[in-house]
Write a protein that holds these residues in place. Sequence first.
Motif, short mmCIF file in Angstrom:
data_model
loop_
_atom_site.label_atom_id
_atom_site.label_comp_id
_atom_site.label_asym_id
_atom_site.label_seq_id
_atom_site.Cartn_x
_atom_site.Cartn_y
_atom_site.Cartn_z
N LEU A 35 2.27 -3.92 13.62
CA LEU A 35 1.65 -5.25 13.70
C LEU A 35 1.38 -5.64 15.15
O LEU A 35 0.34 -6.22 15.45
N PHE A 36 2.30 -5.31 16.04
CA PHE A 36 2.07 -5.59 17.46
C PHE A 36 0.94 -4.73 18.02
O PHE A 36 0.10 -5.21 18.78
N LYS A 37 0.91 -3.47 17.62
CA LYS A 37 -0.11 -2.55 18.12
C LYS A 37 -1.51 -3.01 17.69
O LYS A 37 -2.45 -2.97 18.48
N MET A 38 -1.62 -3.47 16.45
CA MET A 38 -2.92 -3.89 15.93
C MET A 38 -3.35 -5.24 16.52
O MET A 38 -4.53 -5.50 16.62
N ASP A 39 -2.38 -6.09 16.87
CA ASP A 39 -2.65 -7.40 17.46
C ASP A 39 -3.64 -8.21 16.63
O ASP A 39 -4.48 -8.93 17.16
N THR A 40 -3.56 -8.06 15.33
CA THR A 40 -4.40 -8.81 14.40
C THR A 40 -3.70 -8.80 13.05
O THR A 40 -2.72 -8.09 12.86
N CYS A 41 -4.20 -9.55 12.11
CA CYS A 41 -3.62 -9.51 10.77
C CYS A 41 -3.96 -8.18 10.11
O CYS A 41 -5.08 -7.71 10.18
N VAL A 42 -2.95 -7.59 9.49
CA VAL A 42 -3.10 -6.30 8.84
C VAL A 42 -2.99 -6.52 7.33
O VAL A 42 -2.03 -7.12 6.86
N CYS A 43 -3.99 -6.01 6.61
CA CYS A 43 -4.01 -6.25 5.17
C CYS A 43 -3.51 -5.08 4.33
O CYS A 43 -2.60 -5.23 3.55
N GLY A 44 -4.10 -3.91 4.48
CA GLY A 44 -3.76 -2.88 3.52
C GLY A 44 -3.36 -1.54 4.08
O GLY A 44 -2.98 -0.66 3.33
N ASP A 45 -3.44 -1.33 5.35
CA ASP A 45 -3.23 0.01 5.89
C ASP A 45 -1.78 0.34 6.21
O ASP A 45 -1.48 1.40 6.73
N LEU A 46 -0.85 -0.54 5.90
CA LEU A 46 0.56 -0.28 6.21
C LEU A 46 1.11 0.90 5.41
O LEU A 46 1.91 1.68 5.94
N VAL A 47 0.69 1.05 4.17
CA VAL A 47 1.17 2.17 3.35
C VAL A 47 0.76 3.49 3.99
O VAL A 47 1.57 4.41 4.13
N ILE A 48 -0.49 3.56 4.42
CA ILE A 48 -0.99 4.78 5.06
C ILE A 48 -0.31 4.97 6.41
O ILE A 48 0.14 6.07 6.74
N GLU A 49 -0.21 3.91 7.18
CA GLU A 49 0.35 4.00 8.53
C GLU A 49 1.83 4.36 8.53
O GLU A 49 2.28 5.21 9.30
N ILE A 50 2.61 3.74 7.66
CA ILE A 50 4.06 3.94 7.65
C ILE A 50 4.44 5.17 6.82
O ILE A 50 5.40 5.86 7.13
N GLY A 51 3.69 5.44 5.76
CA GLY A 51 3.95 6.62 4.95
C GLY A 51 4.95 6.42 3.83
O GLY A 51 5.53 7.37 3.34
N LEU A 52 5.18 5.18 3.45
CA LEU A 52 6.08 4.88 2.34
C LEU A 52 5.28 4.32 1.17
O LEU A 52 4.14 3.89 1.34
N ALA A 53 5.89 4.30 0.01
CA ALA A 53 5.24 3.78 -1.19
C ALA A 53 4.97 2.28 -1.05
O ALA A 53 5.70 1.57 -0.36
N GLN A 54 3.94 1.80 -1.74
CA GLN A 54 3.55 0.39 -1.69
C GLN A 54 4.71 -0.54 -2.04
O GLN A 54 4.94 -1.52 -1.32
N PRO A 55 5.48 -0.27 -3.13
CA PRO A 55 6.60 -1.19 -3.44
C PRO A 55 7.64 -1.24 -2.32
O PRO A 55 8.22 -2.30 -2.06
N LEU A 64 10.97 -9.15 6.10
CA LEU A 64 10.53 -9.62 7.42
C LEU A 64 9.97 -11.04 7.34
O LEU A 64 10.17 -11.84 8.25
N LYS A 65 9.30 -11.34 6.24
CA LYS A 65 8.76 -12.69 6.06
C LYS A 65 9.89 -13.70 5.85
O LYS A 65 9.87 -14.78 6.43
N GLN A 66 10.90 -13.33 5.05
CA GLN A 66 12.05 -14.21 4.84
C GLN A 66 12.81 -14.44 6.14
O GLN A 66 13.35 -15.52 6.36
N LEU A 67 12.86 -13.44 6.99
CA LEU A 67 13.51 -13.57 8.29
C LEU A 67 12.68 -14.41 9.25
O LEU A 67 13.18 -14.84 10.29
N GLY A 68 11.42 -14.65 8.90
CA GLY A 68 10.55 -15.50 9.70
C GLY A 68 9.84 -14.77 10.83
O GLY A 68 9.22 -15.41 11.67
N LEU A 69 9.91 -13.45 10.86
CA LEU A 69 9.30 -12.71 11.97
C LEU A 69 7.83 -12.39 11.74
O LEU A 69 7.12 -12.09 12.69
N ILE A 70 7.39 -12.45 10.48
CA ILE A 70 5.97 -12.24 10.20
C ILE A 70 5.47 -13.37 9.31
O ILE A 70 6.24 -14.07 8.66
N LYS A 71 4.14 -13.53 9.33
CA LYS A 71 3.48 -14.50 8.47
C LYS A 71 2.53 -13.73 7.57
O LYS A 71 2.01 -12.68 7.96
N GLY A 72 2.28 -14.26 6.39
CA GLY A 72 1.33 -13.65 5.48
C GLY A 72 0.31 -14.67 5.03
O GLY A 72 0.67 -15.78 4.65
#
Length: 110
Positions: A35-55, A64-72
Amino acid sequence: MGLTKTEIFSEQQNQIAVFAKAFAHPARVAILQHLFKMDTCVCGDLVIEIGLAQPTISQHLKELKQLGLIKGNIEGTSVCYCIDQENWNKMKKVLNEFFDLDIAAMGNCC
Protein backbone atom coordinates in the motif's frame (compact mmCIF):
# COMPACT_ATOMS: atom_id res chain seq x y z
CA MET A 1 -7.48 -20.08 29.79
CA GLY A 2 -7.94 -16.78 31.63
CA LEU A 3 -8.94 -13.35 30.48
CA THR A 4 -6.29 -10.99 29.15
CA LYS A 5 -7.19 -8.37 31.77
CA THR A 6 -6.24 -5.48 29.49
CA GLU A 7 -7.88 -3.10 31.95
CA ILE A 8 -4.99 -3.53 34.39
CA PHE A 9 -2.57 -2.06 31.83
CA SER A 10 -2.17 1.58 30.84
CA GLU A 11 -3.74 3.01 27.72
CA GLN A 12 -0.27 3.33 26.21
CA GLN A 13 0.58 -0.31 26.95
CA ASN A 14 -2.67 -1.43 25.33
CA GLN A 15 -2.02 0.81 22.30
CA ILE A 16 1.46 -0.62 21.84
CA ALA A 17 0.09 -4.17 21.98
CA VAL A 18 -2.67 -3.36 19.48
CA PHE A 19 -0.28 -1.69 17.05
CA ALA A 20 2.24 -4.51 17.39
CA LYS A 21 -0.48 -6.92 16.30
CA ALA A 22 -0.33 -5.33 12.85
CA PHE A 23 3.21 -6.63 12.46
CA ALA A 24 2.52 -10.05 13.98
CA HIS A 25 2.02 -11.68 10.58
CA PRO A 26 4.24 -11.25 7.51
CA ALA A 27 1.19 -11.03 5.23
CA ARG A 28 0.03 -7.87 7.02
CA VAL A 29 3.54 -6.42 6.75
CA ALA A 30 3.55 -7.23 3.01
CA ILE A 31 0.12 -5.63 2.56
CA LEU A 32 1.22 -2.45 4.33
CA GLN A 33 4.44 -2.31 2.28
CA HIS A 34 2.48 -2.73 -0.94
CA LEU A 35 0.00 0.00 0.00
CA PHE A 36 2.87 2.38 0.74
CA LYS A 37 4.66 1.44 -2.48
CA MET A 38 1.55 2.06 -4.58
CA ASP A 39 0.82 5.37 -2.79
CA THR A 40 -2.80 5.13 -3.96
CA CYS A 41 -5.90 3.13 -3.17
CA VAL A 42 -5.47 -0.50 -4.14
CA CYS A 43 -8.54 -2.45 -5.19
CA GLY A 44 -7.86 -5.92 -6.46
CA ASP A 45 -4.21 -6.71 -7.05
CA LEU A 46 -3.30 -7.67 -3.48
CA VAL A 47 -4.03 -11.37 -4.10
CA ILE A 48 -1.65 -11.38 -7.06
CA GLU A 49 0.93 -9.19 -5.33
CA ILE A 50 1.00 -11.04 -1.99
CA GLY A 51 0.38 -14.53 -3.36
CA LEU A 52 -2.22 -15.67 -0.83
CA ALA A 53 -5.82 -16.74 -1.34
CA GLN A 54 -8.52 -14.05 -1.48
CA PRO A 55 -10.15 -15.11 1.85
CA THR A 56 -6.75 -14.93 3.57
CA ILE A 57 -6.03 -11.48 2.16
CA SER A 58 -9.52 -10.34 3.15
CA GLN A 59 -8.97 -11.52 6.72
CA HIS A 60 -5.68 -9.61 6.99
CA LEU A 61 -7.25 -6.50 5.45
CA LYS A 62 -10.08 -6.74 7.98
CA GLU A 63 -7.55 -6.97 10.81
CA LEU A 64 -5.56 -3.96 9.53
CA LYS A 65 -8.78 -1.98 9.13
CA GLN A 66 -9.90 -2.84 12.68
CA LEU A 67 -6.49 -1.72 13.94
CA GLY A 68 -7.12 1.57 12.13
CA LEU A 69 -4.00 1.44 9.96
CA ILE A 70 -5.85 1.23 6.65
CA LYS A 71 -9.04 2.67 5.23
CA GLY A 72 -11.38 1.03 2.76
CA ASN A 73 -13.61 2.80 0.27
CA ILE A 74 -16.28 1.04 -1.77
CA GLU A 75 -15.84 1.67 -5.48
CA GLY A 76 -18.40 -0.16 -7.56
CA THR A 77 -18.26 -3.84 -6.65
CA SER A 78 -14.86 -3.71 -4.95
CA VAL A 79 -13.30 -2.16 -1.88
CA CYS A 80 -10.18 -0.07 -2.37
CA TYR A 81 -7.67 0.20 0.47
CA CYS A 82 -5.06 2.76 1.44
CA ILE A 83 -3.03 3.70 4.51
CA ASP A 84 -4.86 5.77 7.14
CA GLN A 85 -2.10 8.35 7.46
CA GLU A 86 -3.45 9.94 10.65
CA ASN A 87 -3.53 6.62 12.52
CA TRP A 88 -0.21 5.54 10.99
CA ASN A 89 1.40 8.71 12.40
CA LYS A 90 -0.23 8.09 15.78
CA MET A 91 1.16 4.56 15.79
CA LYS A 92 4.64 5.80 14.90
CA LYS A 93 4.55 8.30 17.76
CA VAL A 94 3.43 5.71 20.32
CA LEU A 95 5.95 3.10 19.14
CA ASN A 96 8.81 5.59 18.88
CA GLU A 97 8.23 6.66 22.48
CA PHE A 98 8.32 3.01 23.48
CA PHE A 99 11.42 2.18 21.42
CA ASP A 100 13.22 5.22 22.80
CA LEU A 101 12.89 4.02 26.41
CA ASP A 102 16.40 2.62 26.13
CA ILE A 103 17.82 6.12 25.59
CA ALA A 104 16.56 7.33 28.97
CA ALA A 105 17.74 4.15 30.68
CA MET A 106 21.27 4.04 29.20
CA GLY A 107 23.84 3.16 31.80
CA ASN A 108 21.26 2.40 34.50
CA CYS A 109 21.49 -1.36 34.20
CA CYS A 110 23.64 -3.78 36.19
